[in-house]
Every structure is written in structure tokens, then in C-alpha cells.
Design an enzyme around this catalytic site. Structure first.
Site: not given
Length: 367
Positions: A234, A85, A331, A205, A238, A242, A271
């Protein structure tokens, strides 16, 4: 500034530990994140894990520290990162926060991953090198959960598992996890580990959300059989779930995010960025307006509530949702959604219809 924020994060961790009771020496078994309590006999909801993929990229060290603090102050305690990452910056930022990760009395749990990409492999030397580098970045003696990030089809899996067993015996990680493996590979790995007396994988995961449900057919039954808990990444596809994107946006200049402006953008567009996905989202948005009227929840809220209340995740089995973010505000909004109740049946049905629209082109959960 960062030093002050880091101290605040450490204080939040102490408060979290205090709420959890006196510290005790832990055996070599990972303490799971406290799952939300069932209310009025309702099923136990899945837990929540903080995904840190954007730390060091869209979030600098100070912003990252603030999000960790906000997460811990809600009584949550599992953090997820990986060797790859942001070229290691995610791990380095987490290691700089003074959380005491990996120590016997630390209630904050940390997971990282070794991968077979960009010149790396899952050969024993590479697995060791990646984990030991991660430990240095995280400034900890061990991680609570160590994943094999994806299969390395060029390395015999028995060699990788032997290396993991050795590292586990050396005390460098507590639990073994798998990610992005096919169900038959999970069965093979579990059987090999059991027959050789090696550490068994206990967590998987995988990619899972309201419009990406391939794991339900074969993988989840496999994990239930072997006793692995499932952590979903996800959960918002991604960011597609939203509702802030439109299919035509792919042809214009877009701000940096999962779908634009970074090395993973093409992967994420391949994806999820498909016309049928946008049609599916429109179905749900219409159902939200019809069902709730002017008080309709956001698409983000609905997608996360589906994960926590209507998916096949089971809190009683230790399943969890990995929540990523690119800002503290994001968040906090996502965490608020995780605490909301179930959706109305008409919206749940709309999500089912949405899945039927995209099922034929659902991305594979394995690599």
C-alpha cells in the site's frame, strides 16, 4: 495471443538471467531483488517487488503477462502473490507464463501466502493445503518466500510454525515471511523458531506509506533487532495518494478499483477514506505547486519518491516497496517514479505535516 506474450515474458526472464551472470545452483537462501545502485555516494535505495493482486480481476492474462515482461525488462525480479488473490487466478496466471519459477536456475523470485480467512486457518493441514495448492497453480516445485498472511488467533502459533518447518524441510519454500503481525508477535515467533531450531522468519510485509506510518514506532525497531527485512505494501494508500479521488466521491457511482466494486472495497475505504486523509493530500499538493511551479511532479510520483528516499526503508537492509498496478501504463508510470530523485525539503516537510494530520486515525498495521 497469450501464448505469444508468455514467450515474450520468458525471453525477458532469460535476458534478466543473462545480465545476472551464469546460472549456478543456489543454496536454500533466497536471492534478493537487485536493489538500485547508489549514485554519487547516495544511500542505497529500497528494492522493488511486483504486486500481483489485480491479476485475474482488473487485468486479464494477456495484460498481466505484459506487465510481468515490462517489470523483468527493467532488471527487477521479485513477484508477490497470495493463495487468496482473485480466488487463485493471480497464481494461475503467473504459473502459465513459462518462467520456470522455483527451479534452481530461475532468477525470477516468487512469494506467496497462506491465510486464515474464508474458511481457511493456519492449522497445519490448512497451511500445507494452501501451499501445495499454490505450488500447483504456480507450476513450480517450491516458492522462494512463503508468508503467513495474517495471524490466526484461533490456532496456537507453535503448531503453525512446526508445520512451516516441516514444509521447509520438504523443500517447498526457501524463506519464511510474516505479514500483518504485531511487533510482539514477531518477537514471539522469532524466539520460538530460534529456540526450537526451526526456520527463522526473514521478511515482514506490512502497510506503510507517507500518511500511514504506524510501523515506524515499534515494528521497524523490532524487525531491525531480529534482522528481518521489511517489504512495504500500500505505498500509495490503495491509490488515495495518487490525488485522483475526492472525499465526496464515496457517495457517487465510481469505476471499479481498490475502493469500489470488489469484495475488499469496504476494507480499503475503512482504512484510508477519511476526511483527514484528503486534507493531508491537499497539503502536499499545495506544497508541490508552491515548490515546483509548473514543473511540479504528480502526487503519485511524490508519494513514491517519499517511499524510496525519505521513509525509514533501508536498501542496505534489503527493504523493498511492493508496487501493484491495474494496467501496464500504470506500472510504467510507477516504475519511472521509483527512479526519480529525492524531493525538495519543503515537500518532505509537507508530507510530515500531512502525517501529523492523520496520525490519530492511522489504521493499525496488525490484524
Amino acid at each position: 495471443m497469450l501464448r505469444a506474450v508468455s514467450r515474450a515474458v520468458s525471453r525477458a526472464a532469460v535476458r534478466c538471467a543473462w545480465r545476472s551472470g551464469p546460472s549456478v545452483a543456489r543454496p536454500l537462501a533466497m536471492s534478493r531483488s537487485p536493489a538500485p545502485r547508489a549514485v554519487s555516494g547516495a544511500p542505497l535505495r529500497p528494492g522493488t517487488v511486483l504486486g500481483t493482486m489485480e491479476m485475474g480481476r482488473r487485468m486479464d492474462a494477456s495484460a498481466s503477462a505484459a506487465t510481468v515482461r515490462a517489470f523483468l525488462e527493467r532488471g527487477l525480479n521479485e513477484l508477490d502473490t497470495a493463495f487468496m488473490y482473485c480466488d487463485g487466478q493471480s497464481e494461475s496466471i503467473l504459473g502459465s507464463l513459462g518462467l520456470g519459477l522455483g527451479s534452481g536456475d530461475c532468477t525470477v523470485k516468487i512469494a506467496t501466502k497462506a491465510n486464515p480467512w474464508d474458511g481457511k486457518s493456519l492449522k497445519p493441514d490448512s497451511v500445507r493445503s494452501q501451499l501445495e495448492t499454490s505450488l500447483k497453480r504456480l507450476q513450480c516445485p517450491r516458492v522462494d518466500l512463503f508468508y503467513l498472511h495474517a495471524p490466526d488467533h484461533g490456532t496456537p502459533i507453535v503448531e503453525t510454525l512446526q508445520a512451516c518447518q516441516q514444509l521447509h524441510q520438504e523443500g517447498k519454500f526457501v524463506e519464511l515471511g510474516l505479514s500483518n503481525y504485531a511487533s510482539w508477535e514477531v518477537a514471539e515467533i522469532y524466539t520460538l523458531c530460534k529456540s526450537n531450531g526451526w526456520i527463522l522468519p526473514t521478511v515482514y510485509q506490512g502497510m506503510y506509506n507517507a500518511t500511514t506510518r504506524q510501523v515506524e514506532t515499534e515494528l521497524l525497531p523490532c524487525l531491525r533487532y531480529f534482522g528481518l527485512r521489511f517489504y512495504a505494501y500500500n505505498p500509495l494508500a490503495g491509490g488515495l495518494l495518487t490525488g485522483k479521488y475526492r472525499y465526496e466521491d464515496k457517495d457517487g457511482k465510481q469505476p471499479e478499483g481498490r475502493f469500489f466494486g470488489n469484495s475488499w472495497s469496504e476494507t480499503y475505504r475503512n482504512r484510508f477514506w477519511k476526511e483527514h486523509h484528503f486534507e493531508a493530500i491537499a497539503l502536499v499538493e499545495k506544497a508541490l505547486k508552491t515548490t515546483y511551479g509548473t514543473s511540479a511532479p504528480s502526487m503519485t510520483s511524490a508519494a513514491l519518491r517519499w517511499m524510496y528516499h525519505h521513509s525509514q526503508l533501508q536498501g542496505t537492509r534489503g527493504d523493498a516497496v511492493i508496487l501493484g498496478m491495474s494496467s501496464l501504463e500504470q506500472l510504467e508510470q510507477n516504475l519511472a517514479a521509483t527512479e526519480e530523485g529525492p524531493l525538495e525539503p519543503a515537500v518532505v516537510e509537507a508530507f510530515n505535516q500531512a502525517w501529523n494530520v492523520v496520525a490519530h486515525e492511522c489504521p493499525n498495521y496488525f490484524r
